[in-house]
Design an enzyme around this catalytic site. Structure first.
Site, mmCIF file in Angstrom:
data_model
loop_
_atom_site.group_PDB
_atom_site.id
_atom_site.type_symbol
_atom_site.label_atom_id
_atom_site.label_comp_id
_atom_site.label_asym_id
_atom_site.label_seq_id
_atom_site.Cartn_x
_atom_site.Cartn_y
_atom_site.Cartn_z
ATOM 1 N N ARG A 160 0.743 -1.407 -0.037
ATOM 2 C CA ARG A 160 0.169 0.100 0.240
ATOM 3 C C ARG A 160 0.839 1.134 0.049
ATOM 4 N NH1 ARG A 160 -2.285 -3.600 -1.223
ATOM 5 N NH2 ARG A 160 -3.920 -4.871 -0.175
ATOM 6 N N SER A 209 -10.305 1.100 3.563
ATOM 7 C CA SER A 209 -9.657 0.777 4.777
ATOM 8 C C SER A 209 -9.127 2.128 5.300
ATOM 9 C CB SER A 209 -8.549 -0.212 4.515
ATOM 10 O OG SER A 209 -9.100 -1.385 4.264
ATOM 11 N N GLU A 280 -4.071 4.419 6.220
ATOM 12 C CA GLU A 280 -3.797 3.976 4.657
ATOM 13 C C GLU A 280 -4.445 4.808 3.770
ATOM 14 O OE1 GLU A 280 -4.548 0.013 3.683
ATOM 15 O OE2 GLU A 280 -5.716 0.316 2.061
HETATM 16 C C1 LIG Z 1 -15.675 0.546 -0.664
HETATM 17 C C2 LIG Z 1 -13.870 0.414 -0.861
HETATM 18 C C3 LIG Z 1 -13.393 -0.514 -0.959
HETATM 19 C C4 LIG Z 1 -12.007 -0.449 -1.084
HETATM 20 N N1 LIG Z 1 -10.988 -1.646 -1.042
HETATM 21 C C5 LIG Z 1 -9.803 -1.618 -1.296
HETATM 22 C C6 LIG Z 1 -8.841 -2.853 -1.565
HETATM 23 O O1 LIG Z 1 -9.465 -3.984 -1.603
HETATM 24 N N2 LIG Z 1 -7.762 -2.656 -2.066
HETATM 25 C C7 LIG Z 1 -7.113 -1.500 -1.991
HETATM 26 O O2 LIG Z 1 -5.806 -1.437 -2.144
HETATM 27 N N3 LIG Z 1 -7.950 -0.051 -1.783
HETATM 28 C C8 LIG Z 1 -9.216 -0.436 -1.473
HETATM 29 N N4 LIG Z 1 -10.137 0.846 -1.338
HETATM 30 C C9 LIG Z 1 -9.397 2.212 -1.717
HETATM 31 C C10 LIG Z 1 -9.203 2.779 -3.074
HETATM 32 O O3 LIG Z 1 -10.289 2.135 -3.586
HETATM 33 C C11 LIG Z 1 -7.879 2.316 -3.614
HETATM 34 O O4 LIG Z 1 -6.915 2.776 -2.768
HETATM 35 C C12 LIG Z 1 -7.902 3.191 -4.987
HETATM 36 O O5 LIG Z 1 -6.406 2.544 -5.491
HETATM 37 C C13 LIG Z 1 -7.583 4.460 -4.990
HETATM 38 O O6 LIG Z 1 -7.821 5.203 -6.463
HETATM 39 P P1 LIG Z 1 -8.457 6.489 -6.816
HETATM 40 O O7 LIG Z 1 -8.547 6.610 -7.927
HETATM 41 O O8 LIG Z 1 -9.812 6.572 -5.882
HETATM 42 O O9 LIG Z 1 -7.330 7.461 -5.931
HETATM 43 P P2 LIG Z 1 -7.765 8.778 -5.117
HETATM 44 O O10 LIG Z 1 -8.560 8.265 -3.849
HETATM 45 O O11 LIG Z 1 -8.776 9.706 -5.773
HETATM 46 O O12 LIG Z 1 -6.199 9.248 -4.582
HETATM 47 C C14 LIG Z 1 -5.705 8.437 -3.921
HETATM 48 C C15 LIG Z 1 -3.977 8.978 -3.912
HETATM 49 O O13 LIG Z 1 -3.830 8.786 -5.230
HETATM 50 C C16 LIG Z 1 -3.217 9.846 -5.737
HETATM 51 N N5 LIG Z 1 -3.353 9.785 -7.176
HETATM 52 C C17 LIG Z 1 -4.761 9.277 -7.873
HETATM 53 N N6 LIG Z 1 -4.743 9.401 -9.031
HETATM 54 C C18 LIG Z 1 -3.416 9.712 -9.559
HETATM 55 C C19 LIG Z 1 -2.713 9.906 -10.580
HETATM 56 N N7 LIG Z 1 -3.177 9.626 -11.940
HETATM 57 N N8 LIG Z 1 -1.287 10.367 -10.697
HETATM 58 C C20 LIG Z 1 -0.670 10.540 -9.382
HETATM 59 N N9 LIG Z 1 -1.418 10.278 -8.195
HETATM 60 C C21 LIG Z 1 -2.736 9.844 -8.271
HETATM 61 C C22 LIG Z 1 -3.984 11.034 -5.202
HETATM 62 O O14 LIG Z 1 -3.149 12.366 -5.359
HETATM 63 C C23 LIG Z 1 -4.079 10.444 -3.762
HETATM 64 O O15 LIG Z 1 -2.766 10.780 -2.840
HETATM 65 C C24 LIG Z 1 -11.397 0.845 -1.297
HETATM 66 C C25 LIG Z 1 -12.263 1.792 -1.215
HETATM 67 C C26 LIG Z 1 -13.508 1.675 -0.997
HETATM 68 C C27 LIG Z 1 -14.173 3.146 -1.069
#
Ligand SMILES: Cc1cc2nc3c(=O)[nH]c(=O)nc-3n(C[C@H](O)[C@H](O)[C@H](O)COP(=O)(O)OP(=O)(O)OC[C@H]3O[C@@H](n4cnc5c(N)ncnc54)[C@H](O)[C@@H]3O)c2cc1C
Length: 293
Positions: A160, A209, A280
């Site tokens: 992570r 998480s 996280e």
């Molecule tokens: C119901 C639920 C279940 C989940 N289950 C899991 C799971 O099983 N495993 C897991 O790992 N995560 C899980 N997550 C968390 C989340 O979905 C992941 O961490 C996901 O990868 C975040 O992606 P995002 O595009 O929404 O990023 P965001 O939340 O929009 O951003 C997260 C971080 O990434 C950076 N970021 C985003 N896009 C870019 C880019 N293109 N370039 C550079 N930096 C960037 C942002 O600046 C920020 O620091 C869950 C979330 C929810 C709501």
């Protein structure tokens, strides 16, 4: 590219909290992204990229800088041979759909991760024994100084975590998948989604998480459950009655409510288990969980 001012970031986070960004843009091409980064640099503005906001807490005061949300070709995905080539803003659901259509397996684990390719690279997202590092071949990272393809090692992917900093934008990524019968992919996805539904709040506003699992026999969720925190509420936010490592927006929550719950959870885990939980969820804007001592 059009730059908007004062856009409320609560619209772009799955928990639905967060204040405004000073500037906000949606670059659709690599050239537009480079132009946006140059624009911010001229004004000495910080830059952050958001995906689907599914792992993000934005300060109630907002973020003093340029927030980018990748769109157009930077949010599209296609299959080339046995590789999935996706924009950093492509939703995991779209990537999985493309891979399944092409009979390529390996991305099924991401069916329960409601984010984007770039967000996955940022924190080496993973579930059910796999993660981005296991399938990522390389990612195109753009910052004010240039554009470079980086390998998983160069990205510093671990549990992570990546070594990426705000201002570095994952514009594209290439994944190495393998041929697999479509029916097998569908069955795997259905199985993982059922597991997820049975264990976690899937119909609530959360950010996934809250804490990383500590090096302990109990997961963060089990530990917080043992501390009696299920259902504990502060302001409009509550610890999920279903899974204690989730915080739900129960009723017009603010980010400060979620932070107060996180502080309480850390205090109790420290008191009862001597464990310092590490969050996280990513922070944007002036945010921090108060130190334990
Ligand atoms: C119901 C639920 C279940 C989940 N289950 C899991 C799971 O099983 N495993 C897991 O790992 N995560 C899980 N997550 C968390 C989340 O979905 C992941 O961490 C996901 O990868 C975040 O992606 P995002 O595009 O929404 O990023 P965001 O939340 O929009 O951003 C997260 C971080 O990434 C950076 N970021 C985003 N896009 C870019 C880019 N293109 N370039 C550079 N930096 C960037 C942002 O600046 C920020 O620091 C869950 C979330 C929810 C709501």
């Amino acid at each position: 590219m059009n730059i908007e001012e004062g856009v409320a970031l609560s619209r772009f986070t799955t928990i639905g909290t967060g204040g405004p960004a000073t500037a906000f843009g949606r670059p659709e091409t690599l050239a537009a992204l480079e132009e946006a980064l140059a624009w911010a640099r001229e004004r000495e503005l910080a830059v952050a990229t958001i995906g689907l906001g599914s792992n993000l807490l934005v300060a109630d005061e907002g973020f003093d800088g340029l927030v980018l949300k990748l769109a157009g070709e930077l949010a599209a995905a296609e299959v080339e041979g046995e590789r999935l080539v996706a924009g950093g803003g492509a939703a995991n659901a779209v990537c999985l759909h493309r891979a399944r259509e092409a009979g390529l397996g390996g991305f099924e684990f991401a069916c329960a991760i409601p984010g984007t390719v770039g967000g996955g690279v940022w924190m080496n997202a993973g579930a059910y024994g796999s993660d981005w590092a296991a399938i990522l071949e390389r990612a195109l990272v753009v910052n004010g100084d240039g554009t470079r393809w980086l390998s998983p090692d160069e990205l510093g992917l671990s549990y992570r975590h990546s070594g990426l900093q705000h201002g570095q934008v994952v514009a594209r990524a290439e994944f190495r998948l393998e041929p697999r019968p479509v029916e097998e992919i569908k069955a795997k996805v259905a199985e993982l989604q059922a597991l997820r539904k049975a264990a976690q709040p899937t119909n609530k506003r959360t950010f996934g998480s809250v804490f990383k699992n500590p090096g302990h026999e109990l997961s963060a969720g089990r530990m917080l459950e043992a501390c009696g925190l299920k259902g504990h509420r502060i302001g409009g936010a509550q610890i999920s009655p279903r899974h204690a490592n989730f915080i739900e927006n129960a009723d017009a929550a603010r980010t400060e409510d979620a932070i107060a719950l996180m502080a309480e959870a850390r205090r109790r885990a420290d008191e009862q288990f001597g464990v310092e939980l590490e969050h996280e969820v990513e922070f944007l804007g002036p945010l921090q969980v108060p130190p334990l001592r």
